[in-house]
Design an enzyme around this catalytic site. Structure first.
Site, PDB file in Angstrom:
ATOM      1  N   ALA A 269      79.125  41.978  41.285  1.00 44.38           N
ATOM      2  CA  ALA A 269      77.750  42.455  41.346  1.00 44.38           C
ATOM      3  C   ALA A 269      76.936  41.525  42.227  1.00 44.38           C
ATOM      4  CB  ALA A 269      77.142  42.489  39.941  1.00 44.38           C
ATOM      5  N   ASN A 272      70.395  40.825  44.132  1.00 43.19           N
ATOM      6  CA  ASN A 272      69.264  41.084  45.031  1.00 43.19           C
ATOM      7  C   ASN A 272      67.954  41.146  44.247  1.00 43.19           C
ATOM      8  OD1 ASN A 272      71.332  41.826  47.045  1.00 43.19           O
ATOM      9  ND2 ASN A 272      71.574  43.593  45.701  1.00 43.19           N
ATOM     10  N   GLU A 305      73.659  38.326  36.538  1.00 43.61           N
ATOM     11  CA  GLU A 305      72.833  38.729  37.685  1.00 43.61           C
ATOM     12  C   GLU A 305      71.354  38.636  37.326  1.00 43.61           C
ATOM     13  OE1 GLU A 305      74.539  38.775  40.243  1.00 43.61           O
ATOM     14  OE2 GLU A 305      76.474  39.106  39.304  1.00 43.61           O
TER      15      GLU A 305
HETATM   16  N1  B3K Z   1      76.090  36.161  44.188  1.00 39.19           N
HETATM   17  C1  B3K Z   1      77.031  37.244  44.167  1.00 39.19           C
HETATM   18  C2  B3K Z   1      78.249  36.968  44.962  1.00 39.19           C
HETATM   19  C3  B3K Z   1      78.244  37.554  46.286  1.00 39.19           C
HETATM   20  C4  B3K Z   1      79.490  37.213  47.032  1.00 39.19           C
HETATM   21  C5  B3K Z   1      79.521  37.679  48.387  1.00 39.19           C
HETATM   22  N2  B3K Z   1      80.732  37.370  49.092  1.00 39.19           N
HETATM   23  C6  B3K Z   1      77.430  37.593  42.783  1.00 39.19           C
HETATM   24  C7  B3K Z   1      77.178  36.576  41.764  1.00 39.19           C
HETATM   25  O1  B3K Z   1      77.799  35.543  41.717  1.00 39.19           O
HETATM   26  O2  B3K Z   1      76.284  36.754  40.998  1.00 39.19           O
HETATM   27 ZN    ZN Z   2      76.298  34.570  40.541  1.00 43.64          ZN
END
Ligand code: B3K
Ligand code: ZN
Length: 877
Positions: A269, A272, A305
């Site tokens: 996930a 954003n 998230e």
């Molecule tokens: N921050 C995203 C990870 C995205 C990876 C892209 N290659 C998911 C997470 O760790 O919450």
């Molecule tokens: Zn993360």
């Protein structure tokens, strides 16, 4: 690698950006053939940069086609800028200007699933880490934070739902009859947190009232056929929002929070701002289609998230070397959350078991890297267990050293001090140090030293003085580019038990308590406990207070005592594992020597006690009864012989299953109560224990046990029971298993996530014709090479089948290498992750090792993406 080799970038070369982007205005004209992206970037030179005349260098992927570029409305002729494969360089710029770019992209042809792409009938984005540059030219780095306004133009019939970050500020219809939706996000953010979704989606809506009384609208979007599977996610989201307020004082900031499920997604996930995008496998849950593990994963990922909104979005990373700043801390937070929602001990055992199996293996392999890496070729390769899981362990150790109250003071200070900034791991530790007054300078070595430390402990009791002396030494083995290591600050939580398993009080440095935290900070040191009534058994590294390999020469009797009596639940499990590892190691040696397998299993004695212990949590019983996995035993081995490990495990499991047949049969029937499915800790524990008992019971040749599997499969009203029965049938080679597999597919062929479980189970079978089966699956109507979940199901399944993957002809390795080469161009991130099993070649038994090496060399001779090149070349080095 055919052409020039990609080069590494280094943390030591970090420089502040030469330009900043205060405002970013984007217009997306979405279309199935060509999407036009127009950007207006309000830029100025960064006063903090010492390069006052530096050129403007914008990042842009080779898949972005530049149509026009203007500065303050002056169209730049081509001689006024330099366009390369991945950059635009403009030498002469004013100190402040608006840069306008018009670019074309083709999301429908984007199989990398980075940037803007199509999944099913929708448009969606994935920008972390460097996906935004596949949308338009930009300063695509996390320390450039900007306020985004996004206009989405799309055909109203196919894309009634148009979403981006922040709040929707207007929606209208243009002269062509298309919908024009404008979104504005007031919080400055790096481009990696940008998101856009357009599609024909259904939604469920709810609300959350924050601690300060603001109402936040909550919306979860899915395709129509999945909207009945998001109630649990919504519930998990509300619990997460409340928990973050209660535990960390963190309140949500926008008026709306949205989550969208997409089927084609490289990771779990993405956080954003205000618009999380989820792999549907981490969002959808219903009793009939989702197992208990699936529910727990959904709960944890929704929370993870959401928690990023503070640990990641409000306070973000200065550069990608600091990735663990947000990931390690957020994993720690989601682990705490799951622990509070379920059983803390069970959660800890599950997390540690995973860490010791997978992260320790990474730390001992060719891709070993510090939690804050010093260099990388492709950042996508660094979304690793080291960054996430070991990163979380580092935060956990700070928590242990500071204690709950000081840790909270530290996190408050961190969030307040750095709100709206892009910062480093050092800033995090500094806040913890400033708030607590505890010096963490030596502790910081955990961020820069790779490898798993070894800790050896020996104890000596003085019956006359009533003292107990622990001598403790630590060393971290060398890893690539780090031949020598310095001592770390390692917190070791421990207690002492007497011979009956009672907890002893003991004085350490004037503190009399039942539990102490030793702070190891030297290569070797001695801790002397006073007033210890009798010769104790140390219960060491309680709750796994540090990510180390600890050894102590326990006797079998001591391990049995710890297993049945330690008042630290985690160490009861740990003792059982140690005992099982000892017995399995002996069996593995017998297999290797071609001897008849014999073991006087003491584990049996322990298991019998555990099965009769009414006071134990059922989940704990299942965890204790679960033998160390193939993967964990491989991690422990100095030279991995997968066939010997499998034979040893099979032998011990059968021995236990047969010896305790009646106990398992009883345990099964006692826990086979019919209840309305709920994903509660109690019910999950009961279903788990039932499955473990059924699995052992089927090791005997009992016809009743076989019958119980079929009955459970047919009668199950939830996926946990149905799938555990199916897995047992497949694993024991039940005569009906093929029929059951076929029935299962007919029943669930319309549910993609269930079908993925089916794909994985078949691919992972220990069958003689395993590779043919895997080939068949890749031709099956249910398979789709574009969908990472399906690729992972089949190729991940293959990797777990000892007989197929490790076939002595090397055919399993060759097949995997073929798929990596195929996917290298289509989806480099996915291809690179699939390399992991091959990267362990140096630790394999020689006959298999050379076969793996040969495949890695074959891959390396291809024209490779940076992703695959980095992993394969480092593995062969
Ligand atoms: N921050 C995203 C990870 C995205 C990876 C892209 N290659 C998911 C997470 O760790 O919450
Ligand atoms: Zn993360």
């Amino acid at each position: 690698m055919k052409d020039g080799q990609p080069s590494a970038i280094y943390l030591k070369d970090y420089q502040v950006p030469a330009f900043l982007i205060d405002k970013t205005e984007l217009v997306f004209d979405l279309d199935e053939s060509v999407t036009v992206v127009t950007s207006h970037l309000h830029m100025r030179r960064n006063p903090e940069s010492k390069h006052k005349t530096a050129p403007l260098i914008l990042d842009g992927g080779e898949d972005v086609k530049l149509i026009a570029i203007a500065m303050d409305h002056y169209q730049l002729p081509s001689e006024e800028y330099c366009l390369t494969d991945n950059q635009i360089i403009i030498t002469a710029t004013a100190d402040e200007f608006i840069l306008t770019c018009e670019t074309l992209i083709e999301p429908q042809n984007n199989t990398r699933l980075e940037g803007l792409y199509r999944s099913s009938s929708m448009f969606c984005t994935q920008c972390e880490a460097e996906g935004f540059r596949h949308i338009t030219y930009y300063l695509d780095r996390p320390d450039v934070m900007s306020v985004f306004t996004t206009t989405i133009i799309a055909n109203a019939d196919d894309y009634p739902v148009l979403l981006s970050n922040g709040n929707e500020v207007s929606r209208s219809v243009n002269e062509e009859g298309k919908t024009v939706a404008v979104w504005h996000d007031p919080f400055p953010k790096p481009a990696y947190l940008f998101a856009l979704v357009a599609g024909d989606l259904n939604v469920i809506e709810d609300q959350f009232v924050t601690q300060s009384g603001r109402t936040v609208e909550l919306k979860i979007f899915t395709e129509a056929h999945n909207i009945d599977k998001v109630d649990y996610s919504m519930d998990a989201l509300k619990r997460s929002m409340k928990w973050d307020e209660d535990k960390y004082g963190r309140e949500y900031d926008l008026d709306i929070f949205m989550i969208v499920a997409v089927d084609d997604f490289n990771m779990g996930a993405m956080e954003n701002k205000g618009l999380n995008v989820f792999n549907s496998s981490c969002l959808l849950a219903s009793p009939k289609t989702t197992t208990d593990d699936g529910y727990q994963r959904v709960e944890a990922v929704v929370a993870h998230e959401y928690f990023h909104n503070w640990s990641g979005n409000r306070v973000t990373c200065r550069d990608w070397f600091q990735l663990s700043l947000k990931e390690g801390f957020t994993v720690f937070r989601d682990q705490q959350f799951s622990s509070d929602m379920n059983s803390p001990v069970v959660k800890r055992v599950e997390d540690v078991s995973f860490l010791k199996t997978a992260q320790f293996a990474e730390d001992a392999g060719p891709m070993a890297h510090p939690v804050r890496p010093a260099s990388f070729i492709e950042i996508s390769n660094f979304y690793t267990l080291t960054i996430y899981e070991k990163g979380s362990e580092i935060v956990r150790m700070i928590h242990t050293i500071l204690g709950e109250e000081m840790f909270r003071k530290g996190s408050d200070l961190y969030f307040d001090r750095h709100d709206g900034q892009a910062v480093t791991c050092d800033n995090f530790v500094q806040a913890m140090q400033d708030a607590s007054g505890i010096n963490l300078s030596q502790f910081k070595r955990w961020y820069s030293q790779a490898g798993t430390p070894r800790v050896e402990v020996s104890g000596e009791y003085d019956d006359v003085e009533k003292t107990y002396q622990l001598t403790v030494s630590q060393m971290t083995p060398p890893t690539s580019n780090q031949p020598t290591k310095l001592p770390l600050l390692i917190p070791v939580r421990m207690g002492l038990l007497d011979n009956e398993g009672n907890v002893l009080n003991a004085d350490l440095d004037g503190v009399n308590a039942q539990e102490h935290v030793l702070h190891l900070d030297k290569a070797e040191q001695v801790f002397k406990f006073k007033n210890v009534a009798s010769a104790p058994i140390p219960s060491l590294l309680r709750g796994f207070s540090a990510p180390v390999k600890l050894s102590h020469n326990y006797t079998v009797e001591q391990l049995l005592l710890l297993m049945s009596s330690d008042n630290d639940g985690f160490n009861r499990w740990s003792a059982a594992q140690e005992l099982a590892v000892r017995e399995l190691t002996a069996l593995i040696e017998q297999v290797k020597l071609g001897e008849t397998l014999t073991v006087e299993s003491q584990l049996l004695v322990g298991f019998k006690r555990v099965l009769s212990d009414e006071t134990l949590d059922k989940s704990m019983v299942s965890l204790i009864l679960t033998l160390p996995s193939q993967a964990y035993l491989s991690e422990l081995a100095t030279e991995i012989d997968p066939h010997a490990i499998k034979a040893a495990r099979t032998h011990l499991k059968r021995l236990i299953g047969c010896a305790l047949e009646q106990k398992f049969a009883d345990c099964y029937s006692q826990n086979n109560a019919k209840v309305d499915y709920l994903p509660t800790a109690d019910q999950i524990a009961q279903r788990k224990l039932k499955a473990v008992a059924l699995s052992y019971w089927n090791e005997s040749d009992s016809v009743t046990a076989r019958r119980a599997v079929i009955d459970q499969f047919n009668a199950a009203d939830n996926m946990t029971d149905q799938f555990s029965a199916l897995s047992i049938a497949v694993n024991v080679g039940h005569s009906d298993f093929q029929v059951m597999l076929d029935d299962f597919y007919s029943q669930w062929s319309h549910e993609a996530l269930v079908v993925n479980k089916w794909l994985m189970l078949i691919a992972g079978q220990e069958a003689d014709n395993g590779l043919d089966q895997v080939r068949g699956l890749m031709e099956h109507e249910a398979f789709d090479l574009k969908n990472p979940n399906k690729v992972r199901a089949v190729l991940g399944g293959l990797g777990s089948s000892v007989s197929t993957f490790h076939d002595t002809s090397g055919s399993g390795y060759e097949f995997l290498a073929d798929q990596i080469i195929l996917l290298n161009k289509r989806n480099p991130q996915l291809a690179s992750r699939l390399c992991t099993p091959l990267t362990r070649w140096k630790k394999m038994t020689p006959s298999l090792s050379v076969l793996m090496q040969k495949q890695l060399e074959r891959i390396l001779s291809e024209e490779l993406s940076k992703d695959v090149f980095e992993v394969v070349s480092k593995s062969l080095a």
